[in-house]
Design an enzyme around this catalytic site. Structure first.
Site, PDB file in Angstrom:
ATOM      1  CG  HIS A 138      11.906   2.816   3.884  1.00  0.00           C
ATOM      2  ND1 HIS A 138      12.756   2.071   5.183  1.00  0.00           N
ATOM      3  CD2 HIS A 138      10.773   3.695   3.977  1.00  0.00           C
ATOM      4  CE1 HIS A 138      12.810   2.904   5.992  1.00  0.00           C
ATOM      5  NE2 HIS A 138      11.045   4.263   5.803  1.00  0.00           N
ATOM      6  CG  HIS A 169       8.985   7.381   2.641  1.00  0.00           C
ATOM      7  ND1 HIS A 169       7.854   6.880   3.356  1.00  0.00           N
ATOM      8  CD2 HIS A 169       9.778   6.895   3.677  1.00  0.00           C
ATOM      9  CE1 HIS A 169       8.201   7.093   4.161  1.00  0.00           C
ATOM     10  NE2 HIS A 169       9.365   6.614   4.893  1.00  0.00           N
ATOM     11  CD  GLN A 180      16.517   4.366   8.639  1.00  0.00           C
ATOM     12  OE1 GLN A 180      16.597   5.104   8.794  1.00  0.00           O
ATOM     13  NE2 GLN A 180      15.921   2.979   8.131  1.00  0.00           N
TER      14      GLN A 180
HETATM   15  P1  AMP Z   1      10.205   6.053   8.000  1.00  0.00           P
HETATM   16  O1  AMP Z   1       9.805   7.426   8.824  1.00  0.00           O
HETATM   17  O2  AMP Z   1      11.191   6.524   6.976  1.00  0.00           O
HETATM   18  O3  AMP Z   1      11.166   5.098   8.382  1.00  0.00           O
HETATM   19  O4  AMP Z   1       8.593   5.419   7.290  1.00  0.00           O
HETATM   20  C1  AMP Z   1       8.467   3.935   7.533  1.00  0.00           C
HETATM   21  C2  AMP Z   1       7.383   3.499   6.921  1.00  0.00           C
HETATM   22  O5  AMP Z   1       6.747   2.133   6.519  1.00  0.00           O
HETATM   23  C3  AMP Z   1       5.955   4.664   7.504  1.00  0.00           C
HETATM   24  O6  AMP Z   1       4.730   5.209   6.920  1.00  0.00           O
HETATM   25  C4  AMP Z   1       5.203   3.485   8.174  1.00  0.00           C
HETATM   26  O7  AMP Z   1       3.858   4.092   7.888  1.00  0.00           O
HETATM   27  C5  AMP Z   1       5.079   2.467   7.196  1.00  0.00           C
HETATM   28  N1  AMP Z   1       5.011   0.941   8.128  1.00  0.00           N
HETATM   29  C6  AMP Z   1       5.013   0.677   8.613  1.00  0.00           C
HETATM   30  N2  AMP Z   1       4.635  -0.540   8.687  1.00  0.00           N
HETATM   31  C7  AMP Z   1       4.106  -0.812   7.736  1.00  0.00           C
HETATM   32  C8  AMP Z   1       3.548  -2.304   6.795  1.00  0.00           C
HETATM   33  N3  AMP Z   1       3.610  -3.273   7.487  1.00  0.00           N
HETATM   34  N4  AMP Z   1       3.181  -2.580   5.422  1.00  0.00           N
HETATM   35  C9  AMP Z   1       3.379  -0.745   4.723  1.00  0.00           C
HETATM   36  N5  AMP Z   1       3.962   0.022   5.261  1.00  0.00           N
HETATM   37  C10 AMP Z   1       4.604  -0.229   6.967  1.00  0.00           C
END
Ligand code: AMP
Length: 110
Positions: A96, A98, A90
């Site tokens: 969130h 995915h 995370q």
């Molecule tokens: P996690 O690693 O599970 O916290 O996932 C966070 C996700 O958010 C990653 O896959 C990033 O690529 C994505 N992410 C980060 N900033 C943004 C943004 N501004 N818009 C869309 N996705 C984002």
């Protein structure tokens, strides 16, 4: 506060694919599959393990939204991932889901 909090409040742009009064879904900026959408609650819950009993209906709603988004994206099979904590990958501390699909997905994940 997080980048997803800013997106939820409309202070930052995102490629939205769904929104309602409790949740929104938008495309991941660094997609790991042909379809990679993030489903978030408007409520700023930092991570799944910090959700409480009073969030049960909201958590169920997020699953329903994820399935709806998958259908909307034309996915037959898809995967849902929730990374809970830095050690699990995370990086954004606003809950969130995915939604990943559009290519064969192997198991176990990395
Ligand atoms: P996690 O690693 O599970 O916290 O996932 C966070 C996700 O958010 C990653 O896959 C990033 O690529 C994505 N992410 C980060 N900033 C943004 C943004 N501004 N818009 C869309 N996705 C984002």
């Amino acid at each position: 506060d997080t980048v997803f909090g800013r997106i939820a409040r409309g202070e930052m742009q995102a490629d939205l694919v769904y929104e309602d009064d409790r949740a929104l879904a938008f495309r991941d900026v660094a997609p790991q599959a042909p379809t990679h959408v993030l489903v978030i609650p408007r409520k700023p819950i930092a991570r799944l393990s910090e959700a409480g009993e009073d969030d049960e209906a909201l958590l169920g709603h997020l699953l329903t939204v994820a399935a709806r988004v998958a259908r909307q994206e034309g996915l037959g099979d898809f995967r849902l991932v929730v990374n809970d904590g830095a050690g699990a990958g995370q990086s954004v501390f606003h809950l969130h889901l995915h939604v990943l699909g559009g290519r064969p997905l192997t198991w176990p994940p990395g």
